[in-house]
Write a protein that holds these residues in place. Structure first.
Motif: not given
Length: 384
Positions: A122-150
């Motif tokens: 029952x252990x799970x492991x893999x990749x995850x991606x998030x897109x945070x809308x209208x938070x890009x500038x505050x998180x030092x992104x180059x556009x309005x949305x911030x993209x995180x992958x891990x």
């Protein structure tokens, strides 16, 4: 005249006594029960997350994120893969905003996509991606949305047979950053409901006939004609009750039944040399068998998994690999509805050899304490 009155009184008393008898009846009782099963198909989850956002060059992005999402988690049938898709909100509290003109916090929509591998433990492991809308500038992104992958690691467990929980961690990095690394670390708590953990059971009940005993009537000083009339009345009242609607069939004696005797010799689970992993085809077959058994637990007491090995290794090695094979099959059965107490795994080493090494590398299912063999055969024979 006296004779007619006596016969009438006897008839009325007999009919009243007959009406007090309780007839045999039958009924079907339907109940919906929870049964712990491995999730399959779409399972809804509420996901909570909280952690830390760091920085390499831009200190203003440092803070504590918190997320709330609704996830649709899809467990692929007869597979170990799980995929999540969901949407919610993310709030970022910035620790460097004190005594500055910077935003103290930023809240916006959050889209999540994840794909993981699920082990039998029952252990799970893999990749995850998030897109945070209208938070890009505050998180030092180059556009309005911030993209995180891990990467994400979760451990799944049952709170109840139908309610699941997944607890784990993730480490992500901003992919559309402008200056330096922006990592985000979160602790995940996800609570979901497994719709496949319910089953409808049907039980037939019958009430035994309990006739009310009539006390004998003492009649004295009657002539022969009245006595004859009384005997005729008693014969009419003693008519047998109507036939029961349904009868409870007696159960057969407890015994052991092998799956191979029901589905044929090809029902054994085969293994490769020195391997204990179950093939995808056999996993699918075991999943169907386990679900059928979970819905009919009243037909047997336990399921014994007998694992075997060929004679090419030493007795110690053969015993170990046969136990591992039995354990692998048991885990699959438990993930698909059977309780831990229902399944026993036994390593049999290289006993009961068939004379063909490929056939000796197998696992067999034996149902012990079978209460209704005919019904069990019927249930298992319907498995495709």
């Amino acid at each position: 005249m006296k004779t007619l009155i006596l016969v009438a009184l006897i008839s009325v008393g007999s009919l009243a006594s007959a009406n007090q008898q309780t007839p045999t009846t039958s009924a079907l009782e339907f109940s919906r029960e929870e049964a712990e099963r491995a999730p399959e198909g779409l399972v809804p989850f509420i996901a909570l997350g909280g952690g830390y956002t760091g920085y390499e060059n831009v200190s203003s992005v440092e803070g504590t994120p918190a997320t709330l999402k609704l996830l649709g988690s899809y467990y692929f049938p007869a597979s170990h893969f799980v995929m999540d898709l969901g949407y919610g909100v993310n709030n970022q509290q910035f620790t460097q905003s004190r005594d500055t003109t910077l935003d103290t916090s930023r809240t916006g929509g959050a889209l999540e996509l994840a794909a993981r591998y699920r082990w039998d433990s029952k252990w799970q492991a893999g990749i995850v991606a998030n897109q945070f809308y209208e938070q890009g500038k505050a998180l030092s992104a180059d556009q309005g949305d911030a993209h995180f992958v891990g990467l994400q690691v979760l451990r799944e467990f049952n709170m109840t047979p139908s309610w699941l929980a997944r607890l784990g961690v993730r480490a992500m990095s901003l992919t559309n950053n402008t200056d330096g690394l922006v990592p985000m670390y979160l602790v995940d708590l996800q609570i979901g409901w497994n719709p496949g953990a319910y089953r409808t059971s049907v039980r037939q009940t019958a009430a035994n006939e309990n006739p009310v005993q009539r006390e004998p009537q003492n009649v004295t000083n009657v002539d022969e004609e009245s006595a004859t009339s009384e005997e005729m009345a008693n014969e009419e009242v003693s008519t047998p009750p109507s036939r029961p609607v349904a009868e409870v069939q007696p159960q057969s004696a407890l015994r052991d039944v092998a799956l191979s005797s029901v589905l044929g010799s090809g029902s054994e689970i085969q293994f490769n040399t020195a391997k204990a992993s179950v093939s995808t085809e056999d996993q699918e077959k075991l999943s169907k068998v386990a679900k059928a058994l979970a819905d009919n637990r009243d037909l047997f007491e336990k399921v014994e998994i007998h694992g075997y090995a060929d004679a090419s290794g030493s007795p110690a090695i053969n015993q170990r690999i046969s136990q591992q094979r039995a354990d692998s099959v048991r885990n699959i059965m438990r993930q698909n509805g059977l309780r831990s107490s229902d399944v026993i795994a036994k390593g049999m080493g290289s006993e009961d050899s068939t004379g063909v090494q490929a056939s000796d590398r197998r696992a067999e299912l034996v149902f012990t304490g079978v209460k209704d063999e005919a019904k069990l055969r019927e249930v298992l024979s319907q498995i495709e």
